[in-house]
Design a protein around this motif. Structure first.
Motif, mmCIF file in Angstrom:
data_model
loop_
_atom_site.group_PDB
_atom_site.id
_atom_site.type_symbol
_atom_site.label_atom_id
_atom_site.label_comp_id
_atom_site.label_asym_id
_atom_site.label_seq_id
_atom_site.Cartn_x
_atom_site.Cartn_y
_atom_site.Cartn_z
ATOM 1 N N MET A 1 0.851 -1.171 0.000
ATOM 2 C CA MET A 1 0.000 0.000 0.000
ATOM 3 C C MET A 1 0.899 1.237 0.000
ATOM 4 N N ILE A 2 0.596 2.176 -0.870
ATOM 5 C CA ILE A 2 1.385 3.401 -0.945
ATOM 6 C C ILE A 2 0.741 4.474 -0.070
ATOM 7 N N TRP A 3 1.518 5.510 0.262
ATOM 8 C CA TRP A 3 1.024 6.535 1.181
ATOM 9 C C TRP A 3 -0.216 7.233 0.653
ATOM 10 N N ALA A 4 -0.297 7.444 -0.658
ATOM 11 C CA ALA A 4 -1.491 8.099 -1.215
ATOM 12 C C ALA A 4 -2.748 7.288 -0.885
ATOM 13 N N GLU A 5 -2.636 5.955 -0.940
ATOM 14 C CA GLU A 5 -3.774 5.104 -0.587
ATOM 15 C C GLU A 5 -4.098 5.203 0.907
ATOM 16 N N VAL A 6 -3.062 5.236 1.729
ATOM 17 C CA VAL A 6 -3.273 5.364 3.176
ATOM 18 C C VAL A 6 -4.008 6.665 3.486
ATOM 19 N N TYR A 7 -3.512 7.780 2.934
ATOM 20 C CA TYR A 7 -4.160 9.068 3.182
ATOM 21 C C TYR A 7 -5.586 9.086 2.640
ATOM 22 N N GLY A 8 -5.800 8.446 1.501
ATOM 23 C CA GLY A 8 -7.146 8.370 0.941
ATOM 24 C C GLY A 8 -8.102 7.626 1.856
ATOM 25 N N LEU A 9 -7.641 6.493 2.423
ATOM 26 C CA LEU A 9 -8.478 5.723 3.340
ATOM 27 C C LEU A 9 -8.741 6.492 4.633
ATOM 28 N N ILE A 10 -7.744 7.233 5.090
ATOM 29 C CA ILE A 10 -7.944 8.038 6.304
ATOM 30 C C ILE A 10 -8.999 9.108 6.049
ATOM 31 N N THR A 11 -8.938 9.750 4.896
ATOM 32 C CA THR A 11 -9.926 10.775 4.553
ATOM 33 C C THR A 11 -11.326 10.171 4.519
ATOM 34 N N LEU A 12 -11.468 9.024 3.879
ATOM 35 C CA LEU A 12 -12.772 8.356 3.827
ATOM 36 C C LEU A 12 -13.237 7.937 5.217
ATOM 37 N N ALA A 13 -12.307 7.427 6.011
ATOM 38 C CA ALA A 13 -12.661 6.959 7.355
ATOM 39 C C ALA A 13 -13.203 8.089 8.217
ATOM 40 N N LYS A 14 -12.651 9.282 8.060
ATOM 41 C CA LYS A 14 -13.123 10.428 8.849
ATOM 42 C C LYS A 14 -14.518 10.865 8.436
ATOM 43 N N GLY A 150 4.249 -4.368 1.703
ATOM 44 C CA GLY A 150 3.138 -3.458 1.437
ATOM 45 C C GLY A 150 2.155 -3.363 2.580
ATOM 46 N N GLY A 151 2.335 -4.217 3.606
ATOM 47 C CA GLY A 151 1.445 -4.174 4.757
ATOM 48 C C GLY A 151 1.763 -3.001 5.660
ATOM 49 N N LEU A 152 0.870 -2.743 6.595
ATOM 50 C CA LEU A 152 1.037 -1.629 7.526
ATOM 51 C C LEU A 152 1.201 -2.137 8.949
ATOM 52 N N TRP A 153 2.083 -1.472 9.692
ATOM 53 C CA TRP A 153 2.223 -1.674 11.145
ATOM 54 C C TRP A 153 1.709 -0.387 11.772
ATOM 55 N N ILE A 154 0.643 -0.505 12.555
ATOM 56 C CA ILE A 154 -0.014 0.664 13.136
ATOM 57 C C ILE A 154 0.133 0.591 14.647
ATOM 58 N N SER A 155 0.739 1.607 15.230
ATOM 59 C CA SER A 155 0.948 1.649 16.683
ATOM 60 C C SER A 155 0.119 2.764 17.286
#
Length: 199
Positions: A1-14, A150-155
């Motif tokens: 997953m690229i950062w643009a996708e991460v930011y896009g999902l965060i925007t949708l999640a909000k 491509g996975g994420l580690w979220i702390s």
């Protein structure tokens, strides 16, 4: 997953509004969903390949409720030392020490490895366990090698508030020492900072 996708999902999640049914699945009986709950849900929805979404520390089950609320190819796997008061479809709970201490802890680590092998590896990790420096480092050492590229580690809770007085280091030190492409987010968890690493 690229950062643009991460930011896009965060925007949708909000922007997401959880249904009353989804809020009812939250064990802590909160009347709202933190943006990071909805972000985890979005990550599960976007998954294209089978794998597990590993949640280290899931006492209240809120993240598990959101991950398992959608049709996804991911299996939620939670680790906790306490028995959790929830049961969700497509979720496996492993009770034991996440850092491999004692016989139960060694079994926990082996169990996670076996589940990851059967399910196609670990897609993402959400770390919300002890918030202690040494334990957090050990969890990283044990589980980050199992995460697919491509996975994420979220702390969660990367703040100076999470440093015990008798410890030399806390969660900020832990985060600062982690390798990789990482970013901090102050708007996913109200009153706290979350860190995300792309692996």
């Amino acid at each position: 997953m690229i950062w643009a996708e991460v930011y896009g999902l965060i925007t949708l999640a909000k922007q997401d509004e959880p249904s009353p049914e989804l809020l009812a699945r939250q064990i802590n009986s909160s009347s709202h969903a933190e943006p990071y709950y909805m972000f985890m849900r979005r990550l599960a929805m976007e998954a294209q390949e089978p794998g597990i979404f590993l949640e280290i520390g899931c006492h209240f089950g809120c993240v598990a409720a959101h991950i398992t609320s959608v049709g996804t190819v991911l299996t939620h796997v939670g680790i906790d030392i306490k028995t959790v008061p929830f049961s969700h479809h497509n979720s496996i709970m492993v009770y034991g020490d996440s850092i491999g201490v004692g016989d139960n802890g060694l079994q926990t680590v082996d169990t996670i490895k076996r589940i990851a092998d059967k399910c196609g590896g670990i897609s993402h990790v959400f770390q919300d366990s002890s918030h202690l420096y040494e334990s957090s480092v050990k969890e990283w050492e044990l589980y980050s090698p199992l995460v697919k590229p491509g996975g994420l580690w979220i702390s969660d809770d990367i703040s100076h508030a999470f440093k015990c007085p008798d410890e030399d280091k806390g969660m900020v030190d832990y985060w600062d020492e982690l390798p990789g492409d990482k970013r901090l987010f102050n708007d996913l968890h109200v009153g706290n900072t979350m860190g995300i690493i792309r692996l």
